[in-house]
Design an enzyme around this catalytic site. Structure first.
Site, PDB file in Angstrom:
ATOM      1  N   ARG B  49      24.847  39.067  38.994  1.00 22.17           N
ATOM      2  CA  ARG B  49      25.866  39.508  39.962  1.00 22.17           C
ATOM      3  C   ARG B  49      25.295  39.534  41.385  1.00 22.17           C
ATOM      4  NH1 ARG B  49      28.992  43.381  38.003  1.00 22.17           N
ATOM      5  NH2 ARG B  49      27.937  43.085  36.035  1.00 22.17           N
ATOM      6  N   THR B  50      24.096  39.969  41.547  1.00 18.19           N
ATOM      7  CA  THR B  50      23.499  39.991  42.893  1.00 18.19           C
ATOM      8  C   THR B  50      23.276  38.567  43.410  1.00 18.19           C
ATOM      9  OG1 THR B  50      22.404  42.075  42.385  1.00 18.19           O
ATOM     10  CG2 THR B  50      21.547  40.846  44.247  1.00 18.19           C
ATOM     11  N   LYS B  78       3.816  29.396  35.211  1.00 16.30           N
ATOM     12  CA  LYS B  78       2.545  28.680  35.056  1.00 16.30           C
ATOM     13  C   LYS B  78       1.390  29.482  35.634  1.00 16.30           C
ATOM     14  CE  LYS B  78       4.922  24.280  35.738  1.00 16.30           C
ATOM     15  NZ  LYS B  78       5.219  23.307  36.805  1.00 16.30           N
ATOM     16  N   ARG B  99      14.470  38.483  44.458  1.00 18.25           N
ATOM     17  CA  ARG B  99      14.472  39.610  43.524  1.00 18.25           C
ATOM     18  C   ARG B  99      13.242  39.486  42.636  1.00 18.25           C
ATOM     19  NH1 ARG B  99      18.823  42.874  41.716  1.00 18.25           N
ATOM     20  NH2 ARG B  99      18.353  44.026  39.834  1.00 18.25           N
ATOM     21  N   HIS B 127      16.660  48.280  46.981  1.00 17.25           N
ATOM     22  CA  HIS B 127      17.710  47.267  46.824  1.00 17.25           C
ATOM     23  C   HIS B 127      18.674  47.464  47.989  1.00 17.25           C
ATOM     24  CE1 HIS B 127      20.353  44.427  45.167  1.00 17.25           C
ATOM     25  NE2 HIS B 127      20.771  45.041  44.083  1.00 17.25           N
TER      26      HIS B 127
END
Lengths: 145, 302
Positions: B49-50, B78, B99, B127
């Protein structure tokens, strides 16, 4: 001068780090990177001390530590004293002052902090010197040392 | 150009100007002010959603979007360091929305990156775009941010949205009511923050009608399973507060219910049809706020 006071040679010029809790002697060697010191270093521990029972002492000839170097000791051994020796005389006594910021000295206790997961130095802001309260620059968690 | 890492870095004037900018985007969301620019969305931790909200915001501004939605499809799987990934992507993009599951990742990225970073969530830490959309929703539904009664319900211990909301509201003289089970009560450091900033609050363990009646904003939160190390504790507290339509009979007319979403069981579905329910519009407001934040970080008129 009595014989037992001569167990450790006197310095002509240099620094005597005194009042080190015995168990922290090698931690301080590490923090000041004295393993790689080329000048003569005398390390003593389990010496009798009226103040703290058993103490350690480190003498470094011809070496004078910067304030930044001294501040590295502020978390581990805040009560040590540095005697600055010139011509066999103590010309100055320096105590450890906790700086406003600590870089690469304290590990963040938060395992989810980025500083524990990237090849980078830790970074703390000292938010209360008296309470010895630190705040991680990255994850913002507070820490008491 | 500058990064956005935490809401605590923003002054009252800055918050208000960003909210005004968001209102202009709501009136006119499709503006090609970022024509020819590239925005990267790096989601080391999935958050659909973000990510969709940020990508829609960038698209509506006319920017192109590159990125990944899961660390498994990026080179961090990796073993590449965050710094290396940021340095590589900054060769391509004008702005990075990031994020990450680790706390402080956005601060660190903002210090190594030559292009602005917008923090879209760093673990349990910050946030800020969520907080901005909460503020925008409060302002839009109440007509002011000043002197409101705000009831925060649910997981107040791990819920970063409520912690950030307290910090953002410090400029506007709110009265907070903290409603949480003892295990999830507001941590002492945030209560201390309230004391230091002259924010009044009350504490409760029960969500009763009387409390709801005296409030302007009812901010519900989900008890997040992923924040618990002890799953027994999670099972014990997950369904402590459930808001039902019949609890909303005597509210103030301006009461609005907010929730950062996704919800699990804490708001019954019969609340959705009540005039007080605002959580879906709240999510929509995130789009306009993110348009404002992207433009602000690039120092483009929004």
């Amino acid at each position: 001068m009595k014989k037992e006071e001569l167990l450790v040679a006197a310095l002509e010029n240099g620094t005597v780090i005194d009042h080190i809790p015995s168990e922290l002697v090698f931690k301080i060697v590490d923090l000041l990177d004295l393993q790689h010191e080329k000048r003569s270093v005398t390390i003593g521990y389990n010496l009798e001390s009226e103040k703290i029972g058993r103490k350690g002492i480190i003498k470094v000839a011809d070496r004078f530590f910067s304030d930044e170097e001294i501040s590295r000791l502020s978390v581990t051994a805040p009560n040590v004293v540095l005697n600055i020796i010139r011509n066999y005389e103590v010309v100055e006594k320096k105590t450890v002052v906790i700086p406003d910021e600590l870089h690469g000295i304290v590990r963040c206790p938060n395992p989810k902090c980025i500083s524990n997961n990237e090849p980078m130095a830790s970074f703390f802001h000292v938010i209360d010197k008296g309470e010895r309260l630190l705040k991680c620059h990255y994850c913002e968690k507070e820490l008491n040392v | 150009m500058h990064s956005l890492v935490t809401i605590a870095d923003l002054s009252k004037e800055k918050l208000l100007s960003l909210l005004a900018s968001a209102a202009r985007f709501e009136a006119e969301p499709n503006r090609k002010t970022l024509d020819g620019r590239v925005v990267a969305t790096l989601f080391f931790e999935p958050s659909t959603r973000t990510r969709l909200s940020f990508e829609t915001a960038a698209n509506r501004l006319g920017a192109r979007v590159i990125g990944f939605s899961d660390a498994a499809t990026s080179s961090s799987s990796k073993g590449e360091s965050l710094k290396d990934t940021i340095m590589m992507v900054s060769n391509y993009a004008d702005l990075i929305v990031m994020r990450h599951h680790l706390e402080g990742a956005a601060r660190y990225a903002s210090e190594v990156s030559p292009v602005p970073i917008i923090n879209a969530g760093d673990g349990a830490n910050q946030h800020p775009s969520q907080t901005m959309l909460d503020l925008y929703s409060i302002l839009k539904t109440q007509g002011t941010l000043e002197g409101l009664d705000i009831c925060l319900v649910g997981d107040l211990k791990y819920g970063r949205t409520v912690h950030s909301l307290i910090m953002a509201m410090r400029h506007f003289h709110p009265l907070f009511h903290f409603v949480a089970p003892t295990e999830l009560a507001m941590p002492a450091e945030y209560k201390l923050y309230c004391h230091e900033h002259g924010i009044d609050y009350t504490e409760h363990t029960a969500l009763d009608e009387e409390l709801i009646t005296g409030t302007d904003i009812l901010y519900m939160t989900r008890v997040q399973r992923e924040r618990f190390t002890d799953l027994m504790e999670y099972e014990r507290v997950k369904n402590v507060y459930v808001l039902r339509a019949d609890m909303l009979r005597h509210t103030r007319p301006n009461l609005r219910i907010l929730h950062p979403l996704p919800r699990v069981g804490e708001i019954a579905y019969d609340v959705d049809n009540c005039p007080q329910a605002y959580y879906f519009q709240q999510a929509k407001n995130g789009l306009f706020v993110r348009q404002a934040l992207i433009c602000d970080c690039l120092e483009i008129e929004g």
